[in-house]
Design an enzyme around this catalytic site. Structure first.
Site, PDB file in Angstrom:
ATOM      1  N   ASN A  10       0.875  -1.079   0.174  1.00  0.00           N
ATOM      2  CA  ASN A  10       0.035  -0.008  -0.121  1.00  0.00           C
ATOM      3  C   ASN A  10       0.914   1.301   0.192  1.00  0.00           C
ATOM      4  O   ASN A  10       1.527   1.649   1.104  1.00  0.00           O
ATOM      5  CB  ASN A  10      -0.889  -0.009   1.161  1.00  0.00           C
ATOM      6  CG  ASN A  10      -1.744   1.284   1.294  1.00  0.00           C
ATOM      7  OD1 ASN A  10      -1.779   2.119   0.514  1.00  0.00           O
ATOM      8  ND2 ASN A  10      -2.430   1.223   2.574  1.00  0.00           N
ATOM      9  N   LYS A  12       0.245   4.419  -0.228  1.00  0.00           N
ATOM     10  CA  LYS A  12      -0.535   5.335   0.419  1.00  0.00           C
ATOM     11  C   LYS A  12      -0.340   6.575  -0.384  1.00  0.00           C
ATOM     12  O   LYS A  12      -0.305   6.671  -1.739  1.00  0.00           O
ATOM     13  CB  LYS A  12       0.083   5.696   1.973  1.00  0.00           C
ATOM     14  CG  LYS A  12      -0.044   4.328   2.627  1.00  0.00           C
ATOM     15  CD  LYS A  12       0.220   4.837   3.971  1.00  0.00           C
ATOM     16  CE  LYS A  12       0.116   3.348   4.579  1.00  0.00           C
ATOM     17  NZ  LYS A  12       0.199   3.417   6.378  1.00  0.00           N
ATOM     18  N   HIS A  93      -9.378   1.085   5.162  1.00  0.00           N
ATOM     19  CA  HIS A  93      -8.319   1.270   5.973  1.00  0.00           C
ATOM     20  C   HIS A  93      -8.445   2.264   7.071  1.00  0.00           C
ATOM     21  O   HIS A  93      -9.188   3.263   7.145  1.00  0.00           O
ATOM     22  CB  HIS A  93      -7.064   1.898   4.966  1.00  0.00           C
ATOM     23  CG  HIS A  93      -5.922   1.856   5.360  1.00  0.00           C
ATOM     24  ND1 HIS A  93      -5.332   2.617   6.128  1.00  0.00           N
ATOM     25  CD2 HIS A  93      -4.890   0.966   5.178  1.00  0.00           C
ATOM     26  CE1 HIS A  93      -3.936   2.620   6.756  1.00  0.00           C
ATOM     27  NE2 HIS A  93      -3.868   1.433   5.946  1.00  0.00           N
ATOM     28  N   GLU A  95      -6.526   4.438   8.287  1.00  0.00           N
ATOM     29  CA  GLU A  95      -6.498   5.886   7.795  1.00  0.00           C
ATOM     30  C   GLU A  95      -7.536   6.774   7.173  1.00  0.00           C
ATOM     31  O   GLU A  95      -7.757   7.892   7.370  1.00  0.00           O
ATOM     32  CB  GLU A  95      -5.068   6.242   6.935  1.00  0.00           C
ATOM     33  CG  GLU A  95      -3.993   5.743   7.932  1.00  0.00           C
ATOM     34  CD  GLU A  95      -2.718   5.395   7.016  1.00  0.00           C
ATOM     35  OE1 GLU A  95      -2.586   5.406   5.808  1.00  0.00           O
ATOM     36  OE2 GLU A  95      -1.610   4.845   7.767  1.00  0.00           O
ATOM     37  N   GLU A 164      -5.622  -5.141  10.717  1.00  0.00           N
ATOM     38  CA  GLU A 164      -4.235  -4.030  10.815  1.00  0.00           C
ATOM     39  C   GLU A 164      -4.566  -3.548  12.527  1.00  0.00           C
ATOM     40  O   GLU A 164      -5.465  -2.481  12.285  1.00  0.00           O
ATOM     41  CB  GLU A 164      -4.345  -3.229   9.806  1.00  0.00           C
ATOM     42  CG  GLU A 164      -3.899  -3.972   8.390  1.00  0.00           C
ATOM     43  CD  GLU A 164      -3.554  -2.784   7.389  1.00  0.00           C
ATOM     44  OE1 GLU A 164      -2.416  -2.715   7.048  1.00  0.00           O
ATOM     45  OE2 GLU A 164      -4.195  -1.708   7.218  1.00  0.00           O
ATOM     46  N   GLY A 170       2.602   1.971  10.804  1.00  0.00           N
ATOM     47  CA  GLY A 170       3.510   2.970  10.543  1.00  0.00           C
ATOM     48  C   GLY A 170       4.353   3.255  11.807  1.00  0.00           C
ATOM     49  O   GLY A 170       5.002   4.308  12.192  1.00  0.00           O
ATOM     50  N   SER A 210       3.479  -2.568  10.232  1.00  0.00           N
ATOM     51  CA  SER A 210       5.156  -2.465  10.541  1.00  0.00           C
ATOM     52  C   SER A 210       5.565  -3.840  10.175  1.00  0.00           C
ATOM     53  O   SER A 210       6.667  -4.290  10.569  1.00  0.00           O
ATOM     54  CB  SER A 210       5.398  -2.158  11.849  1.00  0.00           C
ATOM     55  OG  SER A 210       4.945  -0.724  12.257  1.00  0.00           O
TER      56      SER A 210
HETATM   57  C1  PEP Z   1      -0.968   0.049   6.084  1.00  0.00           C
HETATM   58  O1  PEP Z   1      -0.963   1.316   6.100  1.00  0.00           O
HETATM   59  O2  PEP Z   1      -1.701  -0.705   5.415  1.00  0.00           O
HETATM   60  C2  PEP Z   1       0.545  -0.571   6.933  1.00  0.00           C
HETATM   61  C3  PEP Z   1       0.530  -1.944   7.165  1.00  0.00           C
HETATM   62  O3  PEP Z   1       1.534   0.450   6.898  1.00  0.00           O
HETATM   63  P1  PEP Z   1       3.018   0.039   7.597  1.00  0.00           P
HETATM   64  O4  PEP Z   1       3.360  -1.253   7.180  1.00  0.00           O
HETATM   65  O5  PEP Z   1       3.578   1.071   7.394  1.00  0.00           O
HETATM   66  O6  PEP Z   1       2.631  -0.059   9.108  1.00  0.00           O
END
Ligand code: PEP
Length: 253
Positions: A10, A12, A93, A95, A164, A170, A210
């Site tokens: 992703n 973003k 998601h 975000e 998630e 992040g 992460s």
């Molecule tokens: C995400 O935003 O879907 C995600 C898993 O981000 P990160 O791997 O940076 O934690």
């Protein structure tokens, strides 16, 4: 594990055409590692260009509108997403839920629009740290999914779930292996309840938060972890491909 492990990047709101060589490198490496299914969700502006680069990898979007067309300045419909060459869309998601106030009902409407446009979906769910601390993570996540999992004919074939935990996205923190396995087990049980004994076990459940080459193998070896949704580490071909290699090692072990 259902099918091959599925590793999805992703991007973003990152990437201009200068990122196309990374996409090309990911695609060429994916052609040499057929044990893993690899995909990227770049920003809308790059979907068409990445799609043209991609001989092996899947290309998807990070969101779509729930409306089919009309006066929605700045929005992109599911049909437009499909027209750009995308084959799937990430929906719900965290975000988008937090920065754009997306509710479970809105996510459910987007799911319906995406399926109507012929897209596959990656449906995200995950709890905040406060919800986990209260001991309510599992009920929160299952409720998110109960509201937005599609129940139309053959829907299971079009759905991937991504768990998630919000506090792991992040931040460099990952959930404990025990907590990941417990949550994925609970999600699997819900998928079997929703789609039945045959289709439910085949729906892939990705872990996100992460994930990087260093921790991917142990996470991807857990039961009911069928792949990863990767944010930061998907922006460089080297680290993203490191996760894909870890996925094939976990599959072989
Ligand atoms: C995400 O935003 O879907 C995600 C898993 O981000 P990160 O791997 O940076 O934690």
């Amino acid at each position: 594990m259902a099918e091959r492990p599925y590793i999805v990047g992703n991007w973003k709101m990152n990437g201009t055409r200068a990122m196309l060589p990374e996409a090309r490198a990911i695609d060429r490496a994916a052609q040499r590692n057929m044990k893993v299914e690899v995909a990227i969700a770049p920003p809308f502006t790059l979907i068409h260009a990445v799609h043209r680069e991609a001989e092996q990898i899947g290309v998807g979007a990070q969101d779509c509108s729930c409306d089919p067309d009309g006066a929605h300045t700045g929005d992109i419909s599911a049909t437009m997403v499909a027209d750009s060459g995308a084959k799937f869309v990430i929906l719900g998601h965290s975000e988008r839920r937090s920065a754009h106030n997306e509710t479970d009902a809105m996510v459910a409407a987007k799911v319906r629009s995406a399926l109507d446009a012929g897209l596959r979906i990656i449906l995200c769910c995950g709890e905040s740290e406060a919800t986990r601390d209260k001991g309510e993570a599992e009920s929160f996540v299952l409720n998110q999914l109960r509201t937005s999992l599609p129940e139309t004919d053959n829907a299971a074939e079009k759905v991937t779930v991504a768990y998630e935990p919000i506090w792991a996205i992040g931040t460099g923190k990952t959930a404990s292996l025990e907590d990941i396995e417990a949550m994925h087990g609970a999600i699997r049980a819900l998928l079997v309840e929703t789609y039945g004994e045959e289709a439910g076990p085949a729906v892939r459940i990705l872990y996100g938060g992460s994930v990087k080459p260093e921790n991917a193998r142990e996470i991807l070896s857990l039961s009911n972890v069928d792949g990863a949704l990767v944010g930061g580490a998907s922006l460089s071909a080297e680290s993203f491909l490191g996760i894909a290699v870890a996925a094939s090692e976990a599959e072989e072990a």
